[in-house]
Design an enzyme around this catalytic site. Sequence first.
Site, PDB file in Angstrom:
ATOM      1  N   LEU A 141       0.901  -1.047   0.063  1.00 23.78           N
ATOM      2  CA  LEU A 141       0.303   0.036  -0.369  1.00 23.78           C
ATOM      3  C   LEU A 141       0.581   1.270  -0.320  1.00 23.78           C
ATOM      4  O   LEU A 141       1.966   1.142   0.145  1.00 23.78           O
ATOM      5  CB  LEU A 141      -0.864   0.444   0.836  1.00 23.78           C
ATOM      6  CG  LEU A 141      -1.853  -1.085   1.100  1.00 23.78           C
ATOM      7  CD1 LEU A 141      -2.646  -1.048   3.331  1.00 23.78           C
ATOM      8  CD2 LEU A 141      -3.114  -1.058   0.354  1.00 23.78           C
ATOM      9  N   ASP A 142       0.671   1.936  -0.677  1.00 26.82           N
ATOM     10  CA  ASP A 142       1.299   3.904  -0.739  1.00 26.82           C
ATOM     11  C   ASP A 142       1.530   4.064   0.461  1.00 26.82           C
ATOM     12  O   ASP A 142       0.770   4.208   1.972  1.00 26.82           O
ATOM     13  CB  ASP A 142       0.039   4.828  -2.127  1.00 26.82           C
ATOM     14  CG  ASP A 142       0.098   4.275  -3.118  1.00 26.82           C
ATOM     15  OD1 ASP A 142       1.474   3.351  -3.369  1.00 26.82           O
ATOM     16  OD2 ASP A 142      -0.626   4.782  -4.325  1.00 26.82           O
ATOM     17  N   LYS A 143       2.476   4.758   1.057  1.00 27.80           N
ATOM     18  CA  LYS A 143       2.524   5.840   2.780  1.00 27.80           C
ATOM     19  C   LYS A 143       1.353   6.454   3.378  1.00 27.80           C
ATOM     20  O   LYS A 143       1.563   5.981   4.260  1.00 27.80           O
ATOM     21  CB  LYS A 143       3.614   6.327   2.355  1.00 27.80           C
ATOM     22  CG  LYS A 143       4.031   7.207   3.633  1.00 27.80           C
ATOM     23  CD  LYS A 143       5.329   7.755   3.475  1.00 27.80           C
ATOM     24  CE  LYS A 143       5.166   9.338   4.892  1.00 27.80           C
ATOM     25  NZ  LYS A 143       5.926  10.458   4.486  1.00 27.80           N
ATOM     26  N   THR A 145      -1.831   5.552   2.210  1.00 29.44           N
ATOM     27  CA  THR A 145      -3.265   4.608   1.956  1.00 29.44           C
ATOM     28  C   THR A 145      -2.898   3.982   3.112  1.00 29.44           C
ATOM     29  O   THR A 145      -2.038   2.891   3.753  1.00 29.44           O
ATOM     30  CB  THR A 145      -3.221   3.874   0.642  1.00 29.44           C
ATOM     31  OG1 THR A 145      -2.929   4.659  -0.347  1.00 29.44           O
ATOM     32  CG2 THR A 145      -4.405   2.949   0.817  1.00 29.44           C
ATOM     33  N   ARG A 240      -5.471   5.530  -7.807  1.00 30.47           N
ATOM     34  CA  ARG A 240      -5.470   6.842  -8.329  1.00 30.47           C
ATOM     35  C   ARG A 240      -4.768   7.589  -9.275  1.00 30.47           C
ATOM     36  O   ARG A 240      -5.824   8.636 -10.150  1.00 30.47           O
ATOM     37  CB  ARG A 240      -4.143   7.376  -7.104  1.00 30.47           C
ATOM     38  CG  ARG A 240      -4.110   6.770  -5.854  1.00 30.47           C
ATOM     39  CD  ARG A 240      -2.612   7.355  -5.299  1.00 30.47           C
ATOM     40  NE  ARG A 240      -2.343   9.092  -4.788  1.00 30.47           N
ATOM     41  CZ  ARG A 240      -0.386   8.642  -4.425  1.00 30.47           C
ATOM     42  NH1 ARG A 240      -0.127   7.704  -3.749  1.00 30.47           N
ATOM     43  NH2 ARG A 240      -0.328   9.634  -4.401  1.00 30.47           N
TER      44      ARG A 240
END
Length: 324
Positions: A141-143, A145, A240
Amino acid sequence: MPTNTTETIQLYAKVPVELGGKRLDQVAAQLFPEHSRSRLTAWIKENRLTVDGQIIRPRDTVYSGSELHLTAEHEAQGEWVAQDIPLDIVYEDEHILVLNKPAGLVVHPAAGHPDGTLLNALLFHVPNLIEVPRAGIVHRLDKDTTGLMVVAKTLVAHTSLVEQLQARSVGRTYEAIVVGVITSGATIDAPIGRHGQQRQRMAVIDSGKPAVSHYRVLERFRSHTHTRVMLETGRTHQIRVHMTHVGFPLVGDPAYGGRFRIPPAVNPTLLESLKEFPRQALHARFLELEHPATGKRMKWEAPLPEDFTWLLTLLRQDREAFVG
């Protein structure tokens, strides 16, 4: 102390009757299931797996009664430091771990984030993860998210989860707050690759990798929509990029959000909350997969984080103020 290990693997197996006549790579995958087929194929090509003492190719046939000997080494996993960082663990057994990742936590060490990551936290919680590729991390997961991630605690579990992800059988469902009012759900089938000029960003490009997202409306507001997005593929920044591509960027997205748009006659509290929302409004809500050991289909849910629910509350109040 940094953890830097190389494990020597020595395995032996005799080919049973039911596997006789098949390709070596297929037989090896059946006899050594704790290792992925791609890893085994690489070892065969490096002459680390012999058949009756002979070197043969991955596609060559092996016969029942043949003896397979594998001598190989796990690649060093890197100089990673185990760090006591709190984890919100949703489920754990001897095979897998499911956690609810907070905003602000980087998943894997990289340039600019050498430690203080989820990987460092996992090594503290389960030191034996150093023996599993990427400390068991099979997806990211992105930082900023939030939400559910699964971690493999063994090589067998790692191989199973990677295969499920590749087969698109892992159910990953997210919730997002996007800018704009979506009239109905749809599927976005648009390839994603590195942006031509800005290499830190991704973009929809013809030469990208296949990427498919399915989204539907949960709740509409005057200028925003609460959506649910199901991933069929798992490209970097997929939701995104895809939602921006169809004209509905995520609230708070620093990379793909575009110019800030002010809703008409918005009250100051909501305006400030939209302007200052500290991250992309994206949460991995549901996770569904087959348990690597039991084969049982399992599903988990992570409640929406506080910043997300507070913004939804403000959006509802704004909508109700203009009804009638």
